[in-house]
Design an enzyme around this catalytic site. Sequence first.
Site, PDB file in Angstrom:
ATOM      1  N   ASN A 169     -33.861 -42.968  19.299  1.00 54.77           N
ATOM      2  CA  ASN A 169     -33.433 -41.991  18.286  1.00 54.77           C
ATOM      3  C   ASN A 169     -32.294 -42.474  17.383  1.00 54.77           C
ATOM      4  OD1 ASN A 169     -31.562 -41.793  20.333  1.00 54.77           O
ATOM      5  ND2 ASN A 169     -31.424 -39.566  20.300  1.00 54.77           N
ATOM      6  N   LYS A 192     -31.794 -55.505  23.987  1.00 56.95           N
ATOM      7  CA  LYS A 192     -33.216 -55.180  24.187  1.00 56.95           C
ATOM      8  C   LYS A 192     -33.450 -53.866  23.462  1.00 56.95           C
ATOM      9  CE  LYS A 192     -37.397 -54.475  25.894  1.00 56.95           C
ATOM     10  NZ  LYS A 192     -37.747 -53.339  24.989  1.00 56.95           N
ATOM     11  N   GLY A 245     -30.454 -43.579  26.993  1.00 59.05           N
ATOM     12  CA  GLY A 245     -31.871 -43.228  27.065  1.00 59.05           C
ATOM     13  C   GLY A 245     -32.101 -42.106  28.053  1.00 59.05           C
ATOM     14  N   GLY A 246     -33.258 -42.134  28.705  1.00 61.51           N
ATOM     15  CA  GLY A 246     -33.619 -41.056  29.623  1.00 61.51           C
ATOM     16  C   GLY A 246     -33.455 -41.467  31.079  1.00 61.51           C
ATOM     17  N   GLU A 264     -25.747 -43.282  29.200  1.00 62.93           N
ATOM     18  CA  GLU A 264     -25.808 -41.955  28.583  1.00 62.93           C
ATOM     19  C   GLU A 264     -27.263 -41.548  28.606  1.00 62.93           C
ATOM     20  OE1 GLU A 264     -26.744 -39.267  26.367  1.00 62.93           O
ATOM     21  OE2 GLU A 264     -26.111 -40.490  24.654  1.00 62.93           O
ATOM     22  N   CYS A 298     -29.623 -36.401  22.036  1.00 59.74           N
ATOM     23  CA  CYS A 298     -29.156 -36.021  23.378  1.00 59.74           C
ATOM     24  C   CYS A 298     -28.127 -34.913  23.272  1.00 59.74           C
ATOM     25  CB  CYS A 298     -28.600 -37.237  24.103  1.00 59.74           C
ATOM     26  SG  CYS A 298     -27.387 -38.110  23.150  1.00 59.74           S
ATOM     27  N   THR A 299     -27.415 -34.833  22.154  1.00 60.16           N
ATOM     28  CA  THR A 299     -26.391 -33.808  21.977  1.00 60.16           C
ATOM     29  C   THR A 299     -26.922 -32.561  21.266  1.00 60.16           C
ATOM     30  OG1 THR A 299     -25.765 -34.979  19.993  1.00 60.16           O
ATOM     31  CG2 THR A 299     -24.383 -35.368  21.915  1.00 60.16           C
ATOM     32  N   ARG A 451     -21.730 -36.340  19.037  1.00 57.52           N
ATOM     33  CA  ARG A 451     -21.033 -37.510  19.581  1.00 57.52           C
ATOM     34  C   ARG A 451     -19.853 -37.907  18.688  1.00 57.52           C
ATOM     35  NH1 ARG A 451     -23.279 -43.001  18.554  1.00 57.52           N
ATOM     36  NH2 ARG A 451     -24.955 -41.767  17.667  1.00 57.52           N
TER      37      ARG A 451
HETATM   38  O1  G3H Z   1     -28.927 -38.940  21.145  1.00 52.60           O
HETATM   39  C1  G3H Z   1     -27.800 -39.224  21.512  1.00 52.60           C
HETATM   40  C2  G3H Z   1     -26.744 -39.523  20.548  1.00 52.60           C
HETATM   41  O2  G3H Z   1     -25.669 -40.135  21.198  1.00 52.60           O
HETATM   42  C3  G3H Z   1     -26.306 -38.292  19.802  1.00 52.60           C
HETATM   43  O3  G3H Z   1     -25.512 -38.648  18.742  1.00 52.60           O
HETATM   44  O4  G3H Z   1     -24.383 -36.469  18.327  1.00 52.60           O
HETATM   45  O5  G3H Z   1     -24.323 -38.306  16.635  1.00 52.60           O
HETATM   46  O6  G3H Z   1     -26.438 -37.058  17.075  1.00 52.60           O
HETATM   47  P1  G3H Z   1     -25.150 -37.550  17.624  1.00 52.60           P
END
Ligand code: G3H
Length: 496
Positions: A169, A192, A245-246, A264, A298-299, A451
């Site tokens: 993402n 990677k 990632g997941g 994370e 993720c956030t 983030r």
């Molecule tokens: O998808 C996980 C990212 O660390 C989220 O970053 O809060 O800038 O979208 P963001």
Amino acid sequence: MAGTGAFAEIVDGDVFKYYADGEWKKSSSGKSVGIVNPSTRKTHYKVQACTQEEVNKVMETAKAAQKSWAKTPLWKRAELLHKAAAILKEHKSPIAEALVKEIAKPAKDSVTEVVRSGDLISYCAEEGVRLLGQGTFLVSDSFPGNERTKYCLTSKIPLGVVLAIPPFNYPVNLAVSKIAPALIAGNSLVLKPPTQGAVACLHMVHCFHLANFPKGLISCITGRGSEIGDFLTMHPGVNCISFTGGDTGIAISKKAGMIPLQMELGGKDACIVLEDADLGLVAANIIKGGFSYSGQRCTAVKVVLVMESVADALVEAVKAKVAKLTVGAPEEDCDITPVVSESSANFIEGLVMDARDKGATFCQEYKREGNLIWPLLLDKVRPDMRIAWEEPFGPVLPVIRIGSVEEGIHHCNASNFGLQGCVFTKDINKAMLISDAMESGTVQINSAPARGPDHFPFQGIKDSGIGSQGITNSINMMTKVKSTVINLPTPSYTMG
Ligand code: G3H
């Protein structure tokens, strides 16, 4: 255009090369991995399917290059990073284009990701110069039983070879958030990339190549996880892993050796809404937090926990804003674009169907074409529904109506995740109490989880991760402390 102009040398025919020993190379496997465009569901790019032997070679050169990089003055490391940042920003268009095609990120957000990444690299260079330019000096007589006969000097030294594994993402931004701290701290870096996002990553790596970083210091190895995934993460040459990632991260943490890990792994960020909240502000943040990049963050806000007395009004306000979201192609900069893969869309659909079967209220009609899922707000979700707990990573947002703040905190803390959360209220005292009670790495008061800014600490608890990120914390994490103790024959006191 991706793979042309300054980037022509990174591609051979229709297959992008991998980067090792300061050169762009074709894999001896003679095989490639296809990258499917989420919008067309057709193969758009191809990358090399590297072999385990090629991983071994990359590890050897990374180890050798790190030894001389660690002897490169800090200001020179910073200078090169600033150069790479400038080149990256200069070439934002082809890199953003790759993001649009590989991960269906809206066009403007794709450009923003590249620019943000350049800024992150520059900030990291600055922070590294300051942070690593100082150590500590301790004297022994502060500890009982000692006189001042020992002086302890500490400094931060590199770990060695850092393995960076970013997610699909933010393939560029979450790659540089690992690369820049590793390099400024004197480490070498093996990247990677995720399969979807690999081409954008290769372009980004070429910007470091154009900045003239030493050969072998940075490598980018592409290929199938089944062939080189475990081989990389369990490789004895790796001294640190930074992964975003997941669930794979949980598996990596169980298999990795005795090395520092930065992980994370996603979240189920709760948005707690109190009766006194500014509902206009909440609705705007739910839209931004829940639906930007189609919920694939993720956030992202992943569950709304709203006091029953204001739930109707909030749901109406959010519904009105959902109706205004544009749905379609990333090239047209639509708000909602196809999710990354068919399996991801199927998973999201499974959560939606489970909620429907168990009686959730659909605020919009469920609609899907290929990987494109229309934004959906699910009201009156109950804890027995999967969507109450699982991460859709898509444009579907559950609303749970709560009778008390305690109920909201209880739901938040019952989750396996603990990345971020947010609370909306005009009462700062209540907000602080709720923030303290929420088992999340960060709680935002009166704003959606996020983030950034990228120098803020960023961390998850429970299944959301290990360690803390953010520029300063990442530099610290990618170093270890070295002490030198000077032993004096007789106690010596300054000016004594
Ligand atoms: O998808 C996980 C990212 O660390 C989220 O970053 O809060 O800038 O979208 P963001």
